[in-house]
Each structure stands twice: as C-alpha cells, then as structure tokens.
Design a protein around this motif. Structure first.
Motif, PDB file in Angstrom:
ATOM      1  N   UNK A   9       0.841  -1.212   0.000  1.00 27.71           N
ATOM      2  CA  UNK A   9       0.000   0.000   0.000  1.00 27.71           C
ATOM      3  C   UNK A   9       0.867   1.248   0.000  1.00 27.71           C
ATOM      4  N   UNK A  10       1.957   1.227   0.775  1.00 30.77           N
ATOM      5  CA  UNK A  10       2.901   2.344   0.770  1.00 30.77           C
ATOM      6  C   UNK A  10       3.496   2.495  -0.628  1.00 30.77           C
ATOM      7  N   UNK A  11       3.926   1.373  -1.208  1.00 32.23           N
ATOM      8  CA  UNK A  11       4.508   1.410  -2.555  1.00 32.23           C
ATOM      9  C   UNK A  11       3.501   1.949  -3.573  1.00 32.23           C
ATOM     10  N   UNK A  12       2.241   1.581  -3.416  1.00 29.75           N
ATOM     11  CA  UNK A  12       1.206   2.087  -4.327  1.00 29.75           C
ATOM     12  C   UNK A  12       1.050   3.601  -4.190  1.00 29.75           C
ATOM     13  N   UNK A  13       1.190   4.111  -2.979  1.00 33.65           N
ATOM     14  CA  UNK A  13       1.119   5.559  -2.776  1.00 33.65           C
ATOM     15  C   UNK A  13       2.252   6.287  -3.477  1.00 33.65           C
ATOM     16  N   UNK A  14       3.461   5.765  -3.333  1.00 37.24           N
ATOM     17  CA  UNK A  14       4.611   6.370  -4.015  1.00 37.24           C
ATOM     18  C   UNK A  14       4.435   6.243  -5.529  1.00 37.24           C
ATOM     19  N   UNK A  15       3.986   5.085  -5.963  1.00 37.95           N
ATOM     20  CA  UNK A  15       3.747   4.865  -7.394  1.00 37.95           C
ATOM     21  C   UNK A  15       2.717   5.847  -7.934  1.00 37.95           C
ATOM     22  N   UNK A  16       1.656   6.088  -7.175  1.00 38.46           N
ATOM     23  CA  UNK A  16       0.628   7.037  -7.616  1.00 38.46           C
ATOM     24  C   UNK A  16       1.232   8.435  -7.807  1.00 38.46           C
ATOM     25  N   UNK A  17       2.090   8.843  -6.889  1.00 35.98           N
ATOM     26  CA  UNK A  17       2.743  10.155  -7.021  1.00 35.98           C
ATOM     27  C   UNK A  17       3.610  10.193  -8.275  1.00 35.98           C
ATOM     28  N   UNK A  18       4.387   9.137  -8.492  1.00 37.17           N
ATOM     29  CA  UNK A  18       5.237   9.075  -9.686  1.00 37.17           C
ATOM     30  C   UNK A  18       4.382   9.118 -10.954  1.00 37.17           C
ATOM     31  N   UNK A  19       3.280   8.387 -10.964  1.00 37.63           N
ATOM     32  CA  UNK A  19       2.429   8.362 -12.158  1.00 37.63           C
ATOM     33  C   UNK A  19       1.735   9.700 -12.406  1.00 37.63           C
ATOM     34  N   UNK A  20       1.406  10.427 -11.353  1.00 37.11           N
ATOM     35  CA  UNK A  20       0.878  11.785 -11.544  1.00 37.11           C
ATOM     36  C   UNK A  20       1.929  12.643 -12.247  1.00 37.11           C
ATOM     37  N   UNK A  21       3.184  12.510 -11.817  1.00 37.83           N
ATOM     38  CA  UNK A  21       4.257  13.267 -12.470  1.00 37.83           C
ATOM     39  C   UNK A  21       4.449  12.831 -13.920  1.00 37.83           C
ATOM     40  N   UNK A  22       4.320  11.532 -14.170  1.00 38.13           N
ATOM     41  CA  UNK A  22       4.401  11.039 -15.553  1.00 38.13           C
ATOM     42  C   UNK A  22       3.327  11.715 -16.406  1.00 38.13           C
ATOM     43  N   UNK A  23       2.119  11.796 -15.872  1.00 36.90           N
ATOM     44  CA  UNK A  23       1.015  12.398 -16.625  1.00 36.90           C
ATOM     45  C   UNK A  23       1.191  13.905 -16.796  1.00 36.90           C
ATOM     46  N   UNK A  24       1.605  14.578 -15.743  1.00 41.59           N
ATOM     47  CA  UNK A  24       1.765  16.037 -15.818  1.00 41.59           C
ATOM     48  C   UNK A  24       2.834  16.421 -16.837  1.00 41.59           C
ATOM     49  N   UNK A  27       6.088  12.290 -19.436  1.00 37.86           N
ATOM     50  CA  UNK A  27       7.470  11.831 -19.454  1.00 37.86           C
ATOM     51  C   UNK A  27       7.575  10.325 -19.666  1.00 37.86           C
ATOM     52  N   UNK A  28       8.047   9.962 -20.822  1.00 38.34           N
ATOM     53  CA  UNK A  28       8.303   8.559 -21.112  1.00 38.34           C
ATOM     54  C   UNK A  28       9.456   8.017 -20.294  1.00 38.34           C
ATOM     55  N   UNK A  29      10.449   8.869 -20.019  1.00 34.93           N
ATOM     56  CA  UNK A  29      11.606   8.414 -19.244  1.00 34.93           C
ATOM     57  C   UNK A  29      11.223   8.128 -17.797  1.00 34.93           C
ATOM     58  N   UNK A  30      10.373   8.943 -17.224  1.00 33.03           N
ATOM     59  CA  UNK A  30       9.914   8.688 -15.857  1.00 33.03           C
ATOM     60  C   UNK A  30       9.024   7.448 -15.818  1.00 33.03           C
ATOM     61  N   UNK A  31       8.206   7.257 -16.845  1.00 30.19           N
ATOM     62  CA  UNK A  31       7.399   6.031 -16.930  1.00 30.19           C
ATOM     63  C   UNK A  31       8.305   4.810 -17.045  1.00 30.19           C
TER      64      UNK A  31
END
Length: 144
Positions: A9-24, A27-31
């Motif tokens: 669940x913690x990892x999913x939270x961090x992943x969600x933040x990273x994916x928001x940044x990918x969308x904003x 960024x293919x490199x961040x994905x």
C-alpha cells in the motif's frame, strides 16, 4: 512467502505520485523508471525499491502487522503494472501521447485504489484466476 500488506500500500502511494508526475510532464523516461521499479518488485517483494524504504523507515515505527498476505498476488500485480507503464513509456517516447496518457492513467487508477482503499486490482485478478482454475488460495493469514 508472506508479506506485510502495508508495504504494497505504501509502494502504491509512491507509485501514484510518480504516475501523476508522468502524466503532468508526459514523461516517457519517468514512466520507464517506474517500469524498472515494477520489474524489480515483480521479481520479489525483497527487491522492491519502495518496499525497501517501507521496511527501513516505516515498518519499525508501526509495529507488527495483524495479518500477512501471500506475495504471489502482489508480484502478479507488479507485473501488470510493468506492462502498463512500459506501454505508457513507449507511447510517450514514440510521440503517441494519447497512448501514454491512457496507459499511465489506468496505472494511476490502480495505484490510487490500492494506496487509498487497499483494493489491489492486480491481486484481485490473480485471485480470480486462481479460483477459475480451481486452485484457490487464502488471501490473508494471521501474523505469528
């Protein structure tokens, strides 16, 4: 192998933040970096970078979990996340931003549901497949 369900669940939270940044930033490199995290996590929860942070920084402060869960459904969910973020990365890097946005968005929905509500879509798909093939498994067991 049994794991503390709070780690994913913690990892999913961090992943969600990273994916928001990918969308904003589209960024293919961040994905691609997030896909690498998923790949390591799919090998074993021991190798999960976010899991390492959880075990080192948070788990000692939280105490023992009341129950543990099998690692196989989580590993399958990480594999599904890997596929989705790879497709998103390829989409962004190939100039197909709509493809990248759709797949990163779908991965974000799954990560958000797990982080906020504890609903792991990949885990549920794994367990449903096991039931359909008449090989059910216990989803959780009491912690020793």
């Amino acid at each position: 192998m049994l794991i503390d369900p709070r780690g994913p669940r913690f990892a999913a939270g961090v992943t969600a933040i990273v994916l928001v940044l990918v969308l904003v930033f589209e960024s293919g490199w961040l994905a691609l970096a997030q896909a690498a995290v998923f790949a390591l996590s799919a090998l074993s929860p021991r190798y999960s970078p976010y899991g390492l942070v959880y075990r080192a920084a948070l788990a000692p402060r939280l105490g023992r979990p009341s129950e543990l869960e099998p690692a196989q459904p989580v590993r399958f969910a990480q594999l599904v996340g890997l596929v989705f973020t790879l497709v998103a990365a390829v989409g962004f890097l190939a100039g197909q931003d709509v493809l990248g946005l759709v797949f990163a968005g779908l991965a974000l929905v799954a990560a958000f549901l797990n982080a906020v509500f504890g609903l792991c879509l990949g885990c549920e798909a794994y367990l449903a497949f096991r039931r359909l093939t008449h090989r059910p498994m216990a989803a959780r067991v009491p912690a020793p």
